[in-house]
Design an enzyme around this catalytic site. Sequence first.
Site, mmCIF file in Angstrom:
data_model
loop_
_atom_site.group_PDB
_atom_site.id
_atom_site.type_symbol
_atom_site.label_atom_id
_atom_site.label_comp_id
_atom_site.label_asym_id
_atom_site.label_seq_id
_atom_site.Cartn_x
_atom_site.Cartn_y
_atom_site.Cartn_z
ATOM 1 N N HIS A 208 0.935 -1.279 0.064
ATOM 2 C CA HIS A 208 0.120 0.042 -0.112
ATOM 3 C C HIS A 208 0.907 1.193 -0.050
ATOM 4 O O HIS A 208 0.239 2.450 -0.087
ATOM 5 C CB HIS A 208 -1.084 -0.071 1.147
ATOM 6 C CG HIS A 208 -0.067 0.346 2.616
ATOM 7 N ND1 HIS A 208 0.279 -0.748 3.174
ATOM 8 C CD2 HIS A 208 -0.135 1.619 3.130
ATOM 9 C CE1 HIS A 208 0.867 -0.048 4.352
ATOM 10 N NE2 HIS A 208 0.693 1.160 4.250
HETATM 11 C C1 UD1 Z 1 -2.036 5.634 5.486
HETATM 12 C C2 UD1 Z 1 -0.766 6.325 6.082
HETATM 13 C C3 UD1 Z 1 0.379 5.222 5.862
HETATM 14 C C4 UD1 Z 1 -0.200 4.102 6.531
HETATM 15 C C5 UD1 Z 1 -1.220 3.720 6.152
HETATM 16 C C6 UD1 Z 1 -1.713 2.263 6.795
HETATM 17 C C7 UD1 Z 1 -0.514 8.869 5.732
HETATM 18 C C8 UD1 Z 1 0.102 9.779 4.919
HETATM 19 N N1 UD1 Z 1 -0.207 7.494 5.272
HETATM 20 O O1 UD1 Z 1 -1.806 5.542 4.103
HETATM 21 O O2 UD1 Z 1 1.612 5.993 6.546
HETATM 22 O O3 UD1 Z 1 0.882 3.076 6.249
HETATM 23 O O4 UD1 Z 1 -2.360 4.710 6.164
HETATM 24 O O5 UD1 Z 1 -2.829 1.447 6.159
HETATM 25 O O6 UD1 Z 1 -1.091 9.079 6.691
HETATM 26 N N2 UD1 Z 1 -9.298 4.398 1.618
HETATM 27 C C9 UD1 Z 1 -10.483 3.871 1.362
HETATM 28 N N3 UD1 Z 1 -10.633 3.193 2.691
HETATM 29 C C10 UD1 Z 1 -10.180 3.241 4.219
HETATM 30 C C11 UD1 Z 1 -9.088 4.110 3.912
HETATM 31 C C12 UD1 Z 1 -8.326 4.363 2.961
HETATM 32 O O7 UD1 Z 1 -11.017 3.883 0.593
HETATM 33 O O8 UD1 Z 1 -10.791 2.999 4.796
HETATM 34 C C13 UD1 Z 1 -8.564 5.209 0.220
HETATM 35 C C14 UD1 Z 1 -8.732 6.581 0.663
HETATM 36 O O9 UD1 Z 1 -9.998 7.088 0.186
HETATM 37 C C15 UD1 Z 1 -7.439 7.074 -0.176
HETATM 38 C C16 UD1 Z 1 -6.475 5.962 -0.191
HETATM 39 O O10 UD1 Z 1 -7.244 4.814 0.256
HETATM 40 O O11 UD1 Z 1 -7.875 7.279 -1.607
HETATM 41 C C17 UD1 Z 1 -5.488 6.552 0.637
HETATM 42 O O12 UD1 Z 1 -5.706 6.639 1.961
HETATM 43 P P1 UD1 Z 1 -4.770 7.642 2.961
HETATM 44 O O13 UD1 Z 1 -5.439 7.535 4.288
HETATM 45 O O14 UD1 Z 1 -4.873 8.653 2.243
HETATM 46 O O15 UD1 Z 1 -3.529 6.994 3.022
HETATM 47 P P2 UD1 Z 1 -2.735 5.370 3.199
HETATM 48 O O16 UD1 Z 1 -2.654 4.872 1.779
HETATM 49 O O17 UD1 Z 1 -3.822 4.579 3.785
HETATM 50 N N1 UDP Z 2 -3.129 -5.301 9.033
HETATM 51 C C1 UDP Z 2 -4.501 -6.011 9.475
HETATM 52 N N2 UDP Z 2 -5.346 -6.242 8.178
HETATM 53 C C2 UDP Z 2 -4.675 -6.114 6.917
HETATM 54 C C3 UDP Z 2 -3.447 -5.630 6.658
HETATM 55 C C4 UDP Z 2 -2.752 -5.080 7.931
HETATM 56 O O1 UDP Z 2 -4.834 -6.188 10.442
HETATM 57 O O2 UDP Z 2 -5.562 -6.742 6.089
HETATM 58 C C5 UDP Z 2 -2.699 -4.789 10.049
HETATM 59 C C6 UDP Z 2 -1.147 -5.317 10.430
HETATM 60 O O3 UDP Z 2 -0.976 -6.499 10.911
HETATM 61 C C7 UDP Z 2 -0.504 -4.195 11.225
HETATM 62 C C8 UDP Z 2 -1.506 -3.073 11.121
HETATM 63 O O4 UDP Z 2 -2.534 -3.307 10.253
HETATM 64 O O5 UDP Z 2 -0.759 -4.616 12.604
HETATM 65 C C9 UDP Z 2 -0.878 -1.852 10.483
HETATM 66 O O6 UDP Z 2 -0.197 -2.225 8.963
HETATM 67 P P1 UDP Z 2 -0.391 -1.372 7.961
HETATM 68 O O7 UDP Z 2 0.109 -2.163 6.851
HETATM 69 O O8 UDP Z 2 -1.733 -0.691 7.456
HETATM 70 O O9 UDP Z 2 0.526 0.042 8.214
HETATM 71 P P2 UDP Z 2 1.834 0.449 8.313
HETATM 72 O O10 UDP Z 2 2.235 -0.290 9.511
HETATM 73 O O11 UDP Z 2 2.496 0.201 7.129
HETATM 74 O O12 UDP Z 2 1.948 1.799 8.704
#
Ligand code: UD1
Ligand code: UDP
Length: 358
Positions: A208
Amino acid sequence: MPKILTVVGARPQFVKAAALSRALKENAIEEILVHTGQHFDENMAEIFFRQMDIPEPKYNFGLNSLSHGAMTGRMLEEIEKVLLIEKPSAVVVFGDTNSTLAGALAASKLNIPVVHVEAGLRSFNMKMPEEINRILTDRISSYLFCPTEVAIKNLKAESFENFGINIIYSGDIMYDVALYYSRVSGEKSTIINDSGLNKKQFILTTLHRQENTDDLTRLNAIISALNILSGEYQIVLPIHPRTRKILESNHIKLNFGPIDPVGYFDMVELLKHCKMVITDSGGVQKEAFFFGKHCLVARDETEWTELVDLNYNFMVGADTKKIIETVEKVSKSNAKFDVKPYGDGNAAEKIALYLKNL
Ligand code: UD1
Ligand code: UDP
């Protein structure tokens, strides 16, 4: 007794908050949980609140799917309003997301002590939004709880000792979480049987990071490796919504069916029973190690360098050939995962004891 306000918003923060909330409760410390709403899908947010020991958010701003500036700015504004109402003794933030930075900035401007859990990590790649978030958060915090010795060293190298900030080694709160929930995940999750997975045969993968999803050359190279590997191994990819959207809009095909993001109990069972892990996640890199699995890190640098130095984790970037070769190498390994670089599983308790005396 102090009143602690915790800011969460994204999946990794829900997981980390689970350990701290439990420790705060055990120490009779009042906690108010603020959810920025950054993550909002059922399997990205709600499931963690349902399954884990996290209190119901008192506030949820529903701020998501915005550009970095808009998201952080609007969170800052909303968190400030809450801080003026609640007047907490301290604000706790976790990790390196936009919600982390917004919480830290709002509190520090009001002279409320900021407690940064998972402080001192560095990738030394300033193009990562997370690197910007964590450096700025560290600098405006009053308490920096560091998960590793490397994190303490990073802070010293940046002269943090001169800034009047309390720098404390706590161990990694994610280790607490993994230890605690792995005791019950076997009873709570049926994912291995339901998905017809052969234990120790499948590869668990998550993908991601913005640097991979928003660079189609990198994304195609990683997917290409997974597609090739799917000829020999079952590939389990709980797919982040960001990645799903980008694969679909660019018509990038998978040779295997990804699954929806899973809750933590399912994730632990997948980690326990997989053959190895391929990920660009920060947390999953360590969780692989906690459950005795090698991990291929699909990035060019990592904050968790100790696992690479110990030859448990391997940096494979977005290099198709390297990913496949490393899978072959790792599949023959019989390494023992018997060192403890992440503390003793009591990080949350240590942090709570500090907070008690605020
Ligand atoms: C964010 C964090 C990243 C972390 C990740 C964990 C920042 C800059 N990034 O990245 O460090 O590793 O979360 O998972 O804060 N989206 C959905 N549904 C959701 C969540 C997200 O559709 O429940 C979509 C959003 O609409 C957006 C994209 O995913 O288009 C990215 O979401 P965003 O929260 O901006 O960043 P992440 O890639 O999730
Ligand atoms: N995780 C989860 N389900 C998933 C993917 C990740 O429960 O489908 C958990 C993962 O094991 C970890 C937490 O979510 O404990 C955060 O991981 P993520 O990869 O979202 O974020 P990052 O650590 O890269 O910021």
